[in-house]
Write an enzyme that holds these catalytic residues in place. Structure first.
Site, PDB file in Angstrom:
ATOM      1  N   GLN A  61       0.837  -1.196   0.000  1.00  0.00           N
ATOM      2  CA  GLN A  61       0.000   0.000   0.000  1.00  0.00           C
ATOM      3  C   GLN A  61       0.875   1.250   0.000  1.00  0.00           C
ATOM      4  OE1 GLN A  61      -2.326   1.554   3.540  1.00  0.00           O
ATOM      5  NE2 GLN A  61      -4.041   0.944   2.252  1.00  0.00           N
ATOM      6  N   CYS A  91      -6.234   7.441   5.484  1.00  0.00           N
ATOM      7  CA  CYS A  91      -5.498   7.645   6.734  1.00  0.00           C
ATOM      8  C   CYS A  91      -5.879   8.982   7.389  1.00  0.00           C
ATOM      9  CB  CYS A  91      -3.990   7.615   6.462  1.00  0.00           C
ATOM     10  SG  CYS A  91      -3.045   7.876   7.960  1.00  0.00           S
ATOM     11  N   GLY A 193     -15.113  -1.907   8.068  1.00  0.00           N
ATOM     12  CA  GLY A 193     -15.520  -1.119   9.235  1.00  0.00           C
ATOM     13  C   GLY A 193     -16.440  -1.882  10.157  1.00  0.00           C
ATOM     14  N   GLY A 216     -10.204  -5.081   9.761  1.00  0.00           N
ATOM     15  CA  GLY A 216      -9.234  -4.186  10.389  1.00  0.00           C
ATOM     16  C   GLY A 216      -8.903  -4.693  11.784  1.00  0.00           C
TER      17      GLY A 216
HETATM   18  C1  LIG Z   1      -3.659   1.389  14.417  1.00  0.00           C
HETATM   19  C2  LIG Z   1      -4.294   1.380  13.041  1.00  0.00           C
HETATM   20  C3  LIG Z   1      -3.486   1.425  11.924  1.00  0.00           C
HETATM   21  C4  LIG Z   1      -4.042   1.410  10.638  1.00  0.00           C
HETATM   22  N1  LIG Z   1      -3.234   1.443   9.542  1.00  0.00           N
HETATM   23  C5  LIG Z   1      -3.776   1.382   8.301  1.00  0.00           C
HETATM   24  C6  LIG Z   1      -2.947   1.365   7.141  1.00  0.00           C
HETATM   25  O1  LIG Z   1      -1.718   1.427   7.209  1.00  0.00           O
HETATM   26  N2  LIG Z   1      -3.569   1.281   5.932  1.00  0.00           N
HETATM   27  C7  LIG Z   1      -4.941   1.207   5.821  1.00  0.00           C
HETATM   28  O2  LIG Z   1      -5.462   1.120   4.702  1.00  0.00           O
HETATM   29  N3  LIG Z   1      -5.728   1.232   6.892  1.00  0.00           N
HETATM   30  C8  LIG Z   1      -5.188   1.307   8.123  1.00  0.00           C
HETATM   31  N4  LIG Z   1      -6.006   1.323   9.219  1.00  0.00           N
HETATM   32  C9  LIG Z   1      -7.471   1.294   9.034  1.00  0.00           C
HETATM   33  C10 LIG Z   1      -8.008  -0.142   9.012  1.00  0.00           C
HETATM   34  O3  LIG Z   1      -7.483  -0.833   7.894  1.00  0.00           O
HETATM   35  C11 LIG Z   1      -9.533  -0.144   8.891  1.00  0.00           C
HETATM   36  O4  LIG Z   1      -9.887   0.520   7.713  1.00  0.00           O
HETATM   37  C12 LIG Z   1     -10.204   0.561  10.065  1.00  0.00           C
HETATM   38  O5  LIG Z   1      -9.651   0.169  11.295  1.00  0.00           O
HETATM   39  C13 LIG Z   1     -11.709   0.248  10.060  1.00  0.00           C
HETATM   40  O6  LIG Z   1     -11.944  -1.122  10.128  1.00  0.00           O
HETATM   41  P1  LIG Z   1     -12.327  -1.835  11.531  1.00  0.00           P
HETATM   42  O7  LIG Z   1     -13.493  -1.084  12.118  1.00  0.00           O
HETATM   43  O8  LIG Z   1     -12.640  -3.244  11.108  1.00  0.00           O
HETATM   44  O9  LIG Z   1     -11.115  -1.729  12.387  1.00  0.00           O
HETATM   45  C14 LIG Z   1      -5.468   1.353  10.496  1.00  0.00           C
HETATM   46  C15 LIG Z   1      -6.280   1.311  11.637  1.00  0.00           C
HETATM   47  C16 LIG Z   1      -5.718   1.325  12.898  1.00  0.00           C
HETATM   48  C17 LIG Z   1      -6.627   1.269  14.109  1.00  0.00           C
END
Ligand SMILES: Cc1cc2nc3c(=O)[nH]c(=O)nc-3n(C[C@H](O)[C@H](O)[C@H](O)COP(=O)(O)O)c2cc1C
Length: 302
Positions: A61, A91, A193, A216
């Site tokens: 990415q 981000c 999400g 995530g």
């Molecule tokens: C600590 C942290 C780091 C993340 N780093 C990235 C990243 O490098 N690239 C990305 O596309 N999403 C990143 N995300 C977002 C997650 O991929 C995801 O989109 C987000 O947490 C929502 O999904 P969830 O509710 O299932 O956690 C990050 C999220 C967190 C909490």
């Protein structure tokens, strides 16, 4: 996920789950073609034809705002073996957004189009190109424009984190917006999400009208979540998880990683305690400790 899912964690999670694809944490691209060793450091799996776990393909990415530099770096990651290129427009980090990268670009669909089409032109039509977005920056006003920019630029897949930047990571996720994107576009849309287990996965698929999910934080809080969702596997019990924590610790303690061992383990436990009461107890018992042997002893006792 930047700072939490590195090569070791990817390997561990992709070995116990049947994931179709894994995306690396983002690589920040500013105004240069990054040296190859930067990509190898972030993604050592490039030495293994960019596979992790039990042969899960890995895609790198990139995060940046300069179309030409993004394109040059995209060509480089493909040459190094990445299974396609993913571009981060989601981000929320202040530092990243201040320098015009990440979610702030959701305010500028034209720029998103320029970045993706410049990458598409550079890597050719055969290579998979995906984008990761949120519903918007402060609001969802430009959401469909952004989806359409991603499609017009020639991307194949679009992962949608169903919240705006302003929503941060607060529940709920607004999966119904994903359904509207599915209806309006020909992209392969991936919903993201608030998927934490089987039940929320079913609800997300039903509301978002897509069968493709991106996980995530749930991937960390319930380590076999991929197979729980895909193959109806039983959620991992504490004894199994304890064995996984021991394996993880032993691997972390090899070589360069050992310096960060206690902080990384505590970080994972912060996610695991959302699902396991035992993880909370273990976290409390080791939170002030740094001594590796003592930490390992307490994991074994938990
Ligand atoms: C600590 C942290 C780091 C993340 N780093 C990235 C990243 O490098 N690239 C990305 O596309 N999403 C990143 N995300 C977002 C997650 O991929 C995801 O989109 C987000 O947490 C929502 O999904 P969830 O509710 O299932 O956690 C990050 C999220 C967190 C909490």
């Amino acid at each position: 996920m930047e700072g939490v899912i590195d090569a070791l964690m990817r390997d561990l999670l992709c070995t116990i789950n049947d994931y179709d694809l894994c995306i690396t944490e983002f690589v920040r691209i500013v105004d240069a073609l990054l040296p190859k060793q930067v990509f190898y450091r972030i993604c050592p799996e490039l030495n293994n034809n960019a596979y992790t776990g039990k042969n899960t393909p890995l895609r790198m990415q990139l995060l940046g705002q300069e179309p030409n530099w993004m394109a040059e770096n995209a060509v480089r990651v493909i040459e190094l073996g990445s299974h396609g290129v993913d571009v981060n427009f989601g981000c929320p980090s202040k530092a990243v957004n201040k320098s015009k990268g990440g979610a702030v670009l959701l305010k500028d669909p034209e720029k998103i189009y320029q970045i993706l089409s410049s990458i598409r032109n550079a890597i050719g039509n055969e290579v998979q190109l995906s984008a990761k977005i949120r519903l918007g920056y402060e609001n969802t006003d430009l959401f469909f424009e952004v989806v359409s920019a991603v499609e017009s630029a020639g991307a194949n897949d679009l992962a949608i984190h169903a919240r705006t930047k302003t929503h941060g990571y607060k529940p709920p996720a607004y999966w119904d917006y994903i359904a509207q994107a599915v209806k309006r576009s020909h992209l392969n849309i991936i919903a993201n999400g608030e998927v934490w287990g089987k039940e929320s996965a079913i609800a997300c698929i039903k509301t978002s009208h897509t069968n493709s999910l991106m996980l995530g934080r749930g991937a960390l809080s319930l380590p076999n979540i991929g197979n729980v969702i895909k193959h109806n596997e039983t959620p991992m019990g504490w004894q199994q998880l304890k064995n996984l924590l021991i394996t993880y610790s032993e691997l972390e303690l090899v070589g360069d990683n050992s310096f960060y061992f206690s902080s990384r383990l505590k970080q994972w436990l912060r996610y695991l305690k959302l699902e396991y009461a035992e993880a909370e107890e273990l976290f409390q018992s080791i939170k002030t400790l740094k001594d590796k042997t003592e930490i390992l002893r307490l994991i074994n006792l938990s």
